[in-house]
Enzyme design. Sequence first.
Site, PDB file in Angstrom:
ATOM      1  N   LYS A 139       0.862  -1.193   0.000  1.00 23.32           N
ATOM      2  CA  LYS A 139       0.000   0.000   0.000  1.00 23.32           C
ATOM      3  C   LYS A 139       0.890   1.232   0.000  1.00 23.32           C
ATOM      4  CE  LYS A 139      -4.477   1.027   0.276  1.00 23.32           C
ATOM      5  NZ  LYS A 139      -5.657   0.278  -0.173  1.00 23.32           N
TER       6      LYS A 139
HETATM    7  P1  NAD Z   1     -13.154   7.951  -2.361  1.00 19.58           P
HETATM    8  O1  NAD Z   1     -12.117   8.982  -2.096  1.00 19.58           O
HETATM    9  O2  NAD Z   1     -13.669   7.779  -3.745  1.00 19.58           O
HETATM   10  O3  NAD Z   1     -14.433   8.206  -1.408  1.00 19.58           O
HETATM   11  C1  NAD Z   1     -14.316   8.345  -0.019  1.00 19.58           C
HETATM   12  C2  NAD Z   1     -15.679   8.770   0.525  1.00 19.58           C
HETATM   13  O4  NAD Z   1     -15.618   8.813   1.950  1.00 19.58           O
HETATM   14  C3  NAD Z   1     -16.134  10.153   0.067  1.00 19.58           C
HETATM   15  O5  NAD Z   1     -17.519  10.125  -0.212  1.00 19.58           O
HETATM   16  C4  NAD Z   1     -15.862  11.022   1.292  1.00 19.58           C
HETATM   17  O6  NAD Z   1     -16.703  12.167   1.350  1.00 19.58           O
HETATM   18  C5  NAD Z   1     -16.182  10.050   2.395  1.00 19.58           C
HETATM   19  N1  NAD Z   1     -15.578  10.413   3.672  1.00 19.58           N
HETATM   20  C6  NAD Z   1     -14.311  10.817   3.918  1.00 19.58           C
HETATM   21  N2  NAD Z   1     -14.159  11.103   5.213  1.00 19.58           N
HETATM   22  C7  NAD Z   1     -15.358  10.888   5.799  1.00 19.58           C
HETATM   23  C8  NAD Z   1     -15.840  10.997   7.122  1.00 19.58           C
HETATM   24  N3  NAD Z   1     -15.044  11.395   8.123  1.00 19.58           N
HETATM   25  N4  NAD Z   1     -17.133  10.677   7.370  1.00 19.58           N
HETATM   26  C9  NAD Z   1     -17.934  10.260   6.378  1.00 19.58           C
HETATM   27  N5  NAD Z   1     -17.528  10.123   5.096  1.00 19.58           N
HETATM   28  C10 NAD Z   1     -16.259  10.438   4.826  1.00 19.58           C
HETATM   29  O7  NAD Z   1     -12.536   6.582  -1.793  1.00 19.58           O
HETATM   30  P2  NAD Z   1     -12.956   5.099  -2.196  1.00 19.58           P
HETATM   31  O8  NAD Z   1     -12.046   4.641  -3.275  1.00 19.58           O
HETATM   32  O9  NAD Z   1     -14.429   5.025  -2.355  1.00 19.58           O
HETATM   33  O10 NAD Z   1     -12.521   4.309  -0.882  1.00 19.58           O
HETATM   34  C11 NAD Z   1     -13.354   4.201   0.270  1.00 19.58           C
HETATM   35  C12 NAD Z   1     -12.884   3.051   1.135  1.00 19.58           C
HETATM   36  O11 NAD Z   1     -12.884   1.840   0.368  1.00 19.58           O
HETATM   37  C13 NAD Z   1     -11.453   3.165   1.677  1.00 19.58           C
HETATM   38  O12 NAD Z   1     -11.377   2.536   2.936  1.00 19.58           O
HETATM   39  C14 NAD Z   1     -10.632   2.355   0.684  1.00 19.58           C
HETATM   40  O13 NAD Z   1      -9.414   1.891   1.204  1.00 19.58           O
HETATM   41  C15 NAD Z   1     -11.611   1.234   0.394  1.00 19.58           C
HETATM   42  N6  NAD Z   1     -11.355   0.517  -0.843  1.00 19.58           N
HETATM   43  C16 NAD Z   1     -11.326   1.158  -2.050  1.00 19.58           C
HETATM   44  C17 NAD Z   1     -11.108   0.435  -3.210  1.00 19.58           C
HETATM   45  C18 NAD Z   1     -11.139   1.077  -4.570  1.00 19.58           C
HETATM   46  O14 NAD Z   1     -11.067   0.346  -5.567  1.00 19.58           O
HETATM   47  N7  NAD Z   1     -11.273   2.380  -4.707  1.00 19.58           N
HETATM   48  C19 NAD Z   1     -10.893  -0.942  -3.141  1.00 19.58           C
HETATM   49  C20 NAD Z   1     -10.946  -1.578  -1.902  1.00 19.58           C
HETATM   50  C21 NAD Z   1     -11.184  -0.829  -0.762  1.00 19.58           C
END
Ligand code: NAD
Length: 421
Positions: free
Chosen positions: A111
């Site tokens: 990561k």
């Molecule tokens: P992103 O940046 O697209 O979205 C993050 C979201 O979380 C946004 O809507 C933001 O407003 C919200 N957020 C941030 N801080 C917040 C808070 N304090 N309270 C409420 N909402 C809050 O990110 P993503 O890619 O959707 O990733 C989200 C999660 O999923 C992370 O934990 C990431 O590690 C995990 N993840 C992502 C992927 C991927 O392919 N993008 C794959 C596996 C896991």
Amino acid sequence: MLSFLDPARPEPWASFLEQIDRVVPHLGRLGYWSETLKRPKRILVVDVPIHRDDGSLAHFEGYRVQHNVSRGPGKGGVRFHPGVTLNEVMALSGWMTIKNAALNLPYGGAKGGVRVDPATLSRAELERVTRRYTSEIGLLLGPTRDIPAPDVGTDEQIMAWMMDTFSINQGETVSGVVTGKPICLGGSLGRREATGRGVFIAAREAGRRQGIEINGARVAIQGFGNVGSVTAQCFAKAGARVVALQDASGSIANPAGIEVAAALAHVAAGGRLVEFPGAERIDGEAFWEMPCEFLVPAALEGQLTCERAHRVQTKIVVEGANGPTPPAADDILAERGITVVPDVIANAGGVTVSYFEWVQDFSSFFWNEDEINARLETIMANAVRTVAELAAERKVSLRTAAFIIACTRVLEARDRRGLYP
Ligand code: NAD
């Protein structure tokens, strides 16, 4: 002991260490190697200096951690967020080791991240941060060494800049060095939606095992970014009611069901989710008390605290985010009879289609979206089934079952490879 390896710190790495401790008694003779999982293989901390548009100089701290590479090259996303710490990146790299092994993908876990708020950068500054960071961690990267992908705060444009920077330094185009790229650069159809689609498949399969139908089910989702928004769309398309949403702007609810497509259009047009007219604004803590069948934390780690675990009114928690539930909160949910579909299974759809992308890049032969979604469906549904069966057999949680499967694979590889010298 280095301070960041201190298991007493109530941070993501401490949660990861505790999850490993919980699985060791189930590993039999492979437990001999378990300390391997509690020590990242490589940690690189880099300075990322850039010229701001106004001519001033700015420095950001960046990280790339390869937690384990016993089963293949490092694989895991890159996060751009002001809250990124080494502790967090270490934990996220560990969860990638477990996730890749649980899904039997031929990868280790890695990561990366930069402690920066992308919203405060111009597009040109964002490109400079991305390129300098990529160049600084370039000594670890490569399609058979370590393959980044998008995570919070990064997207396919950032992957394009990473691929270009690495390629220029190599003197040839190396598409397979990152996944989650734009389609025109060797990206895969279906990658952008894969994590959310996988979260939905995992939820549906877990629900089926408890006699909970998706059609008519109530869903609350924290996070409306890549993962949360696609998860919400999938649920809505399948006839569920998305009764509450929360993002960094605030929380909204509508017991009759939020129109997800309209909420997405509102946000895409530059609106704040909390100002979406088709729902009522609610308090951030009230979000956690929304009665629902499925609660999907899909924002950041540590969100489902012990205090919230006592208050949630759901049947199943499906972890779209990585590490949203600390071990102590896991125990509270278990005591309350609430099933937790763990991150290492629930959000593995993204890395699964990243794997498809990497394979397509190597073979320069690209699959159509139906093929990709069908393979994703099979892999995700099988993963949930296998983990649920082991959990029932050993009388452990789904998380412990997933860790047993994953740690056994990683440590078997460790054992067979042996120690050098
Ligand atoms: P992103 O940046 O697209 O979205 C993050 C979201 O979380 C946004 O809507 C933001 O407003 C919200 N957020 C941030 N801080 C917040 C808070 N304090 N309270 C409420 N909402 C809050 O990110 P993503 O890619 O959707 O990733 C989200 C999660 O999923 C992370 O934990 C990431 O590690 C995990 N993840 C992502 C992927 C991927 O392919 N993008 C794959 C596996 C896991």
